[in-house]
Design an enzyme around this catalytic site. Structure first.
Site, PDB file in Angstrom:
ATOM      1  N   HIS A 192       0.852  -1.275   0.228  1.00 34.84           N
ATOM      2  CA  HIS A 192       0.020   0.073  -0.052  1.00 34.84           C
ATOM      3  C   HIS A 192       0.803   1.160   0.098  1.00 34.84           C
ATOM      4  O   HIS A 192       0.136   2.430  -0.157  1.00 34.84           O
ATOM      5  CB  HIS A 192      -1.025   0.093   1.372  1.00 34.84           C
ATOM      6  N   ASP A 241       0.043  -7.663   1.573  1.00 34.86           N
ATOM      7  CA  ASP A 241       0.482  -6.214   1.693  1.00 34.86           C
ATOM      8  C   ASP A 241       2.061  -6.141   1.869  1.00 34.86           C
ATOM      9  O   ASP A 241       2.711  -5.802   2.673  1.00 34.86           O
ATOM     10  CB  ASP A 241       0.152  -5.608   2.861  1.00 34.86           C
ATOM     11  N   SER A 339       4.447   3.276   7.148  1.00 32.72           N
ATOM     12  CA  SER A 339       4.189   1.904   6.968  1.00 32.72           C
ATOM     13  C   SER A 339       5.161   1.369   6.180  1.00 32.72           C
ATOM     14  O   SER A 339       5.916   2.112   5.185  1.00 32.72           O
ATOM     15  CB  SER A 339       2.860   1.790   6.460  1.00 32.72           C
TER      16      SER A 339
END
Length: 391
Positions: A192, A241, A339
């Site tokens: 992402h 992810d 992230s």
């Protein structure tokens, strides 16, 4: 909107001592601490000191061997330890596994200049009785970092850390997600993180920095040649992810930039660390200095309870491809910040190198109550990573 990582706390351990707390004794000499007889020993070989540090208890420092503390280690451990250290060169460990990522890791550790010596292996000696010699320290005046207030990393501590940039020009880029250097051309990150709705695709990688405010000459910047998300990743789902970023030129390894290894075993252990330049707390600004936090592994049942089925996890938590780490008592986890950064453990060959076991993926509001975050399990994706990075 990019899910960012923040670390609001860390129990990365450093020994902060005052001059009068150093005994000025060489390794191998006798020492006394808190009424107990001991022997000055490298902290790497002193189990009791490591046990004490886990409880925020600092041992007495005899001296330093380079940057490594030599501590007053309890005599009972010296006599009764069942493990005998056997120092081997890295080359002798090359054929430990048939996993390609492991073999590449060993080559890096053998050929690149990491800032520490190989860690000892151990042989069992069943003829020596086992004895519990955990010290009972009660010493005033020793500075112990407050875990709940976070911990700033030091330079060269996490040389694999990457900061990802977004925007049309490198000079005005927004530096958001994190990542890990794993080879001369590839950064491991979250899928992402390869694009931002407002800023577009990830375009740049910054390496070699400790602080966002580091002078420009310290930043090692690279253009992203291509982003490779896992083929099963479908935004905004939190499954699969994970992604790889290929740089346009070969990454230059040196004192400030060195690759991390990929952990090639299924069960990585109960504790791990996460790092990032994220916010220092809920609704707070981004950290200037790289922060780190030590987290505890939650079992499958607990993770399934914390992350039931919902629109981004339509099947609920998947223990095969995901893991969750956090803290049940303190608000330590990863959240708004960067992230894509690593969840990592110390390498078994070089203590100053790291094995990446997870990629920061998803979590709830952090910094308010105790909780956890979801990390993509690197072990499951090793065949896919190897097929791209080391075909």
């Amino acid at each position: 909107m990019l899910f960012k990582l923040v670390v609001i706390a860390c129990s990365c351990i450093t020994l902060s001592v005052q001059n009068e707390q150093v005994l000025n004794r060489p390794e191998g000499s006798k020492c006394t601490f808190n009424g107990q007889e001991g022997k000055c020993t490298s902290i790497r070989n002193c189990r009791s000191a490591k046990q004490g540090l886990q409880k925020k208890i600092h041992p007495a420092i005899c001296s330093f061997e380079g940057k490594t503390p030599v501590v007053c280690c309890m005599e009972c451990e010296q006599r009764h330890s069942k493990k005998i250290p056997v120092y081997q060169d890295i080359g002798s460990r090359f054929n430990d596994t048939n996993r390609k990522a492991r073999n590449i890791c060993l080559r890096y550790l053998a050929n690149l200049r990491y800032p520490c010596d190989p860690a000892p292996r151990y042989l069992e000696d069943d003829g020596i009785p086992d004895t519990n010699c955990e010290p009972q320290y009660d010493v005033p005046g020793i500075s112990v970092p407050q875990v709940s207030h976070g911990y700033s990393a030091i330079r060269q501590q996490y040389t694999h850390m990457a900061l990802l940039g977004y925007g049309e020009e490198m000079e005005t880029a927004q530096w958001l997600c994190g990542g890990s250097v794993i080879s001369e051309r590839y950064i491991l990150t979250a899928a992402h993180c390869i694009s931002s709705p407002s800023l577009g695709p990830v375009r740049y990688v910054a390496l070699g920095i400790l602080r966002r405010s580091d002078p420009e000459r310290i930043w090692q910047k690279y253009n992203v040649r291509r982003a490779v998300p896992h083929p099963e990743y479908k935004s905004p789902s939190k499954y699969h992810d994970i992604a790889l970023l290929e740089t346009d030129t070969e990454i230059i390894f040196g004192n400030m930039v060195l690759p991390a290894c990929l952990h090639s075993e299924l069960n990585p252990g109960d504790e791990a660390e996460a790092c990032g330049w994220g916010a220092l707390g809920h609704h707070q600004g981004l950290a200037d200095t790289l922060q780190a936090v030590k987290l505890q592994r939650y079992d499958e049942e607990k993770c399934s309870q914390l992350y039931p089925k919902h629109r981004h996890l339509v099947h609920g938590y998947n223990h095969t491809t995901q893991m969750c780490y956090g803290d049940e008592t303190d608000p330590k986890d990863t959240c708004e910040g960067d992230s894509g950064g690593p969840l990592q453990i110390a390498n078994d060959v070089l203590s100053c190198a790291y094995d990446v076991i997870g990629v920061t993926s998803y979590g709830r509001q952090c910094g308010v109550t105790a909780g956890s975050g979801i990390y993509t399990r690197v072990y499951f994706y090793l065949p896919w990573i190897e097929s791209i990075v080391w075909p």
